[in-house]
Design a protein around this motif. Structure first.
Motif: not given
Length: 306
Positions: A215-236
């Motif tokens: 789960a931790i590593q999934y967030t690295v790959c999917n929740f940090l790049d704004p081209t993949v995850e557009d929610s700034q709150e989730i990125r932060e």
């Protein structure tokens, strides 16, 4: 009244005995009552009293009535239950006594759609299928409220394979046979918040971090790049979680194993965020600080000892 039984919209006088009265309320009236209940159980003493009266079983029971109770009412029951447990150790303990962890896990899996639920770009479901993300988000919220900061409850939850799978599915990690589509932003946010609480808890040990490594590593790959995850709150939130894991100075390998990905993306994001001006720069300031802090922590944090 004289003569036959009287009925109105709120009371059905028909009963199996003279002492039984069945109240019949509309959905709107029921929602008002549940909202009132939510305000009442915000007070810890009232919450304890309501739980002692069987309130936990009542709310979980109603929430489980998928065929007979509307989604709106079930959601309101879950909201009240979450409020009852929030920062309330006695209520959390009573949840444990009533086996709420297992019941909530069963409730969560029961909300999986029967068919693959494809999402449109606007978040709605395609093909007329019923979206269950909002209700599953409520269940995750209740589970989170009922075990966070309660060491025994955290340990019991993390011992359950289904518990780990609940968080993974809420983030978007699915096996091939699952019928779930991409989770909406609310379900992802609540699942991420729950994950962060578990892996940065004082009670988090090597075994727990290992269980949530995927789960931790999934967030690295999917929740940090704004081209993949557009929610700034989730990125932060993701950046904050990763930094907090590193700050603990133990069980850090799941994050450090992603160092090449994090540094590559981080350098690009810091450059892009520093180039912003005006309101855009002000809006992105927190994400920039979190990226700078994470990159520094990665450089300074040694790997776990063998």
């Amino acid at each position: 009244s004289s003569g036959g039984e009287s009925k109105d919209e709120t009371i059905d006088a028909t009963s199996t005995s003279k002492d039984d009265v069945v109240l019949v309320v509309s959905e709107d009236e029921a929602l008002v009552l549940l909202e009132d209940l939510q305000f009442i159980v915000e007070q810890i003493d009232y919450a304890k009293s309501f739980a002692a009266m069987g309130g936990i079983e009542f709310l979980i029971g109603f929430s489980a009535q998928k065929e007979n109770v509307s989604k709106t009412i079930r959601s309101a029951c879950l909201t009240a239950l979450s409020t009852l447990c929030q920062n309330n150790p006695p209520a959390q303990y009573m949840m444990l006594e009533h086996g709420a962890i297992l019941k909530l896990l069963q409730l969560y899996s029961a909300e999986f759609p029967k068919q693959k639920c494809a999402k449109k770009d606007d978040g709605d479901t395609a093909d007329g299928l019923v979206d269950t993300d909002s209700l599953r988000a409520k269940i995750v919220q209740v589970m989170s409220s009922s075990i966070r900061n309660h060491e025994t409850a955290e340990q019991i939850f993390c011992m359950n394979v289904e518990g780990v799978q609940m968080i993974e599915s809420g983030l978007g990690i699915h096996c091939a046979k699952e019928t779930l589509g991409r989770p909406d932003v609310n379900l992802k946010r609540k699942s991420l918040f729950f994950l962060q609480a578990l892996v940065t808890s004082d009670a988090a040990d090597v075994q727990r971090i290992c269980k949530f490594t995927q789960a931790i590593q999934y967030t690295v790959c999917n929740f940090l790049d704004p081209t993949v995850e557009d929610s700034q709150e989730i990125r932060e939130m993701t950046l904050s979680m990763l930094s907090r894991i590193l700050a603990r100075k133990c069980c850090v390998d799941p994050v450090l194993d992603m160092k090449p990905t994090l540094i590559s993306l981080g350098v690009k994001r810091v450059t892009a965020l520093r180039a912003l001006e005006g309101e855009e720069r002000e809006y992105a300031e927190e994400e920039l600080k979190l990226w700078e802090s994470l990159i520094t922590n990665i450089a300074r944090t040694p790997r776990d000892e063998e």
